[in-house]
Scaffold this active site. Structure first.
Site, short mmCIF file in Angstrom:
data_model
loop_
_atom_site.label_atom_id
_atom_site.label_comp_id
_atom_site.label_asym_id
_atom_site.label_seq_id
_atom_site.Cartn_x
_atom_site.Cartn_y
_atom_site.Cartn_z
N HIS A 312 39.48 41.96 37.72
CA HIS A 312 40.29 41.47 36.83
C HIS A 312 41.13 43.03 36.74
CE1 HIS A 312 42.59 40.70 33.11
NE2 HIS A 312 42.13 39.13 33.52
N ASP A 370 36.68 32.85 34.47
CA ASP A 370 36.70 31.81 35.56
C ASP A 370 35.39 31.56 36.42
OD1 ASP A 370 39.11 30.81 34.98
OD2 ASP A 370 39.93 32.34 36.40
N1 ACO Z 1 36.33 40.29 45.58
C1 ACO Z 1 35.97 41.17 46.47
N2 ACO Z 1 36.80 42.44 46.27
C2 ACO Z 1 37.36 42.58 45.29
C3 ACO Z 1 37.70 41.45 44.26
C4 ACO Z 1 36.90 40.35 44.33
N3 ACO Z 1 37.02 39.32 43.58
N4 ACO Z 1 38.52 41.84 43.28
C5 ACO Z 1 39.21 42.99 43.69
N5 ACO Z 1 38.55 43.49 45.06
C6 ACO Z 1 38.66 44.82 45.36
C7 ACO Z 1 40.02 44.72 46.20
O1 ACO Z 1 39.78 44.65 47.61
C8 ACO Z 1 40.19 46.50 46.05
O2 ACO Z 1 39.37 47.25 47.05
P1 ACO Z 1 39.81 48.42 47.89
O3 ACO Z 1 40.17 49.48 46.79
O4 ACO Z 1 38.80 48.77 48.62
O5 ACO Z 1 41.21 47.89 48.58
C9 ACO Z 1 39.79 46.79 44.70
O6 ACO Z 1 38.67 45.83 44.53
C10 ACO Z 1 40.87 46.62 43.67
O7 ACO Z 1 41.37 45.18 43.60
P2 ACO Z 1 43.07 45.05 43.55
O8 ACO Z 1 43.23 43.76 44.30
O9 ACO Z 1 43.57 46.44 43.64
O10 ACO Z 1 42.95 44.63 41.92
P3 ACO Z 1 43.93 43.76 41.24
O11 ACO Z 1 44.00 44.32 39.73
O12 ACO Z 1 45.30 43.99 42.01
O13 ACO Z 1 43.53 42.50 41.26
C11 ACO Z 1 42.62 40.10 40.81
C12 ACO Z 1 42.91 41.45 40.29
C13 ACO Z 1 43.79 39.50 41.43
C14 ACO Z 1 41.92 39.33 39.46
C15 ACO Z 1 41.29 40.25 41.99
O14 ACO Z 1 40.27 40.85 41.35
C16 ACO Z 1 41.15 39.05 42.54
O15 ACO Z 1 41.96 38.48 43.46
N6 ACO Z 1 39.84 38.47 41.87
C17 ACO Z 1 39.44 37.08 42.62
C18 ACO Z 1 40.43 35.98 41.86
C19 ACO Z 1 39.94 35.87 40.31
O16 ACO Z 1 38.96 35.69 39.87
N7 ACO Z 1 41.15 35.70 39.65
C20 ACO Z 1 40.91 35.31 38.17
C21 ACO Z 1 41.45 36.49 37.35
S1 ACO Z 1 41.27 36.23 35.69
C22 ACO Z 1 42.24 35.17 35.28
O17 ACO Z 1 43.32 34.90 35.89
C23 ACO Z 1 42.19 34.31 34.21
#
Ligand code: ACO
Length: 436
Positions: A312, A370
């Site tokens: 998140h 979720d």
């Molecule tokens: N699985 C694997 N790796 C992940 C995940 C994940 N679910 N989420 C983040 N990471 C990793 C990224 O690859 C990144 O790694 P790095 O530093 O080696 O490049 C690091 O964790 C930071 O992630 P960001 O993408 O910078 O985080 P951001 O804040 O931009 O994204 C998000 C947040 C979009 C929610 C992301 O965690 C994601 O895509 N999760 C999966 C989708 C999801 O569950 N969304 C629901 C969100 S809650 C809602 O809307 C109700």
């Protein structure tokens, strides 16, 4: 009620020049102070760069507070855990929209106002026939909610407080009807009209599940679970869809268009579409024995596979909604007599591995709301394609409350970010015959 206070200033100096700017430091009731950069361009001739707006406060808001490090979520100051246990969705709607919990008379009036707006214009019904039968219900919801502006002309003056209020009631009350009909349309079943003798959650379940041929009794277990799901998804401060609603609203667009924009933004798998994506992911993994291979794939930078329902932008600790959802999931499955749910067992195992694996621990990736909401919805008999639609039904109150706050904020301006341009330098047009 407390508002912004000045809490000192930050001085920014441009290296290699004698120019500096003093940025006022602003503090709200809770949370991180923010540097006010509104005069930065004027004083130093520079903008700030923040793709994804991760470090930028785009507005002042009194509605919802999140402490992502501590795993805290408050609606108008009330902890989500207390509201989930003691309140109900319509009362939460009043709280989010009006700022306070109502007294008994206020609550009864609010319930009546919501209940007596649940029917949609009969001509709007025909709108559904234009969609292909296999359309995704989110596409139908987005289209029909946007079309509401064509049916409810009498409350499109956004500068009239009473018209704003009526638009809010219409949206909170009619979105479940439209959502349920989007589902019925996909099944080829007759639309079920709203019932004023049922609670908000029970009426929604009735419109989703009943058929005219026989009586459908809403199960109290499902009604309670649906109400909880609605409360947990009701608002979440300046997330992607809410920011979309605010950006659209900042142009003076009508509320129905703004909420349709929010629905479109919510659909993406990185946001509200994640609950649907979690179930697809669990189905693809297929069996707990495949989890280690799946986790390796997630950790492989070249795979683009994410552990859906994890991570998140704001929570770097447990999402408090996920904790409540997990508990609810256990009790709903128990009450429904589901003793063996392979998807839940796989989810529990995935969570266990992810919470101890260095990759997820280092990046502070925890389950979000979720991760478990899909499993509970599946147990309730809701098809996967409706998961994000249910999120949209719940979030409508958050969007409309944030939209009202925006319109009532005298300091609001049209949303218009800047950019760093990295395209071609100025160049002269060459007629096609002279190119190449
Ligand atoms: N699985 C694997 N790796 C992940 C995940 C994940 N679910 N989420 C983040 N990471 C990793 C990224 O690859 C990144 O790694 P790095 O530093 O080696 O490049 C690091 O964790 C930071 O992630 P960001 O993408 O910078 O985080 P951001 O804040 O931009 O994204 C998000 C947040 C979009 C929610 C992301 O965690 C994601 O895509 N999760 C999966 C989708 C999801 O569950 N969304 C629901 C969100 S809650 C809602 O809307 C109700």
């Amino acid at each position: 009620m407390a508002s912004l206070t000045r809490a000192g200033s930050v001085t920014v100096t441009l290296d290699g020049s004698n120019k500096s700017a003093s940025l006022p430091l602003l503090e709200g009731t809770l949370g991180t102070p923010v540097a006010d950069i509104r005069k930065l361009y004027n004083d130093l001739g520079i903008f700030t760069f923040d793709p994804g707006y991760g470090e930028t406060a785009s507005c002042e808001s009194k509605i919802t507070y999140i402490d992502g490090d501590a795993g805290v979520l408050l609606y108008r100051g009330y902890p989500i855990e207390q509201l989930a246990e003691q309140s109900d969705f319509v009362e939460v709607c009043h709280l989010l929209m009006n700022g306070d919990l109502p007294d008994a008379a206020g609550l009864a009036k609010f319930r009546k106002d919501v209940t007596y707006h649940t029917m949609v214009h009969e001509q709007l019904r025909r709108f559904f026939d234009g969609f292909r039968r296999d359309a995704h219900p989110m596409a139908v919801l987005c289209g029909v909610v946007g079309a509401m502006a064509a049916f409810y002309h009498d409350n499109l003056d956004i500068n009239d407080a009473r018209q704003r209020e009526i638009a809010a009631f219409r949206l909170i009350a009619k979105v479940p009807t439209i959502a349920a009909w989007a589902y019925k349309y996909s099944l080829g079943q007759p639309f079920i009209y709203p019932r004023n003798d049922l609670s908000y959650a029970a009426n929604f379940l009735h419109m989703l599940n009943a058929v005219p041929a026989e009586e459908y009794k809403v199960s109290p277990t499902l009604e309670k679970a649906m109400d909880l799901i609605l409360i947990l998804h009701a608002d979440h401060e300046q997330n992607a869809s809410t920011s979309t609603v605010r950006l659209a609203g900042s142009t003076g667009a009508n509320p129905f268009a703004c909420i349709a924009a929010g629905i479109a933004a919510l659909w993406g798998p990185a946001h509200g579409g994640a609950n649907e994506a979690v179930l697809k992911m669990l189905a693809e993994i297929g069996d707990a024995k495949n989890i280690p291979a799946f986790i390796s794939e997630v950790k492989d930078k070249n795979s683009h596979t994410k552990l859906m329902g994890f991570g998140h932008r704001v929570y770097k600790n447990f999402d408090p909604r996920a904790k409540i959802m997990k508990q609810a999931c256990d009790s709903v499955l128990k009450e429904l007599g589901v003793t063996h749910e392979p998807l839940l067992e796989m989810a529990v195992e995935l969570e266990r591995i992810a919470l101890t694996d260095e990759y997820f621990v280092q990046r502070k990736l925890y389950p979000n709301v979720d991760f478990y909401s899909g499993i509970i919805l599946k147990a309730m008999g809701i098809p996967t394609s409706m998961f994000t639609v249910i999120f949209a039904v719940a979030r409508t109150i958050g969007w409309i409350s944030q939209w009202k706050e925006l319109i009532e904020d005298s300091s609001q301006r049209i949303g218009r970010p800047r950019q760093i341009y990295t395209g071609a330098d100025k160049r002269d047009y060459v007629p096609v015959a002279g190119r190449g």
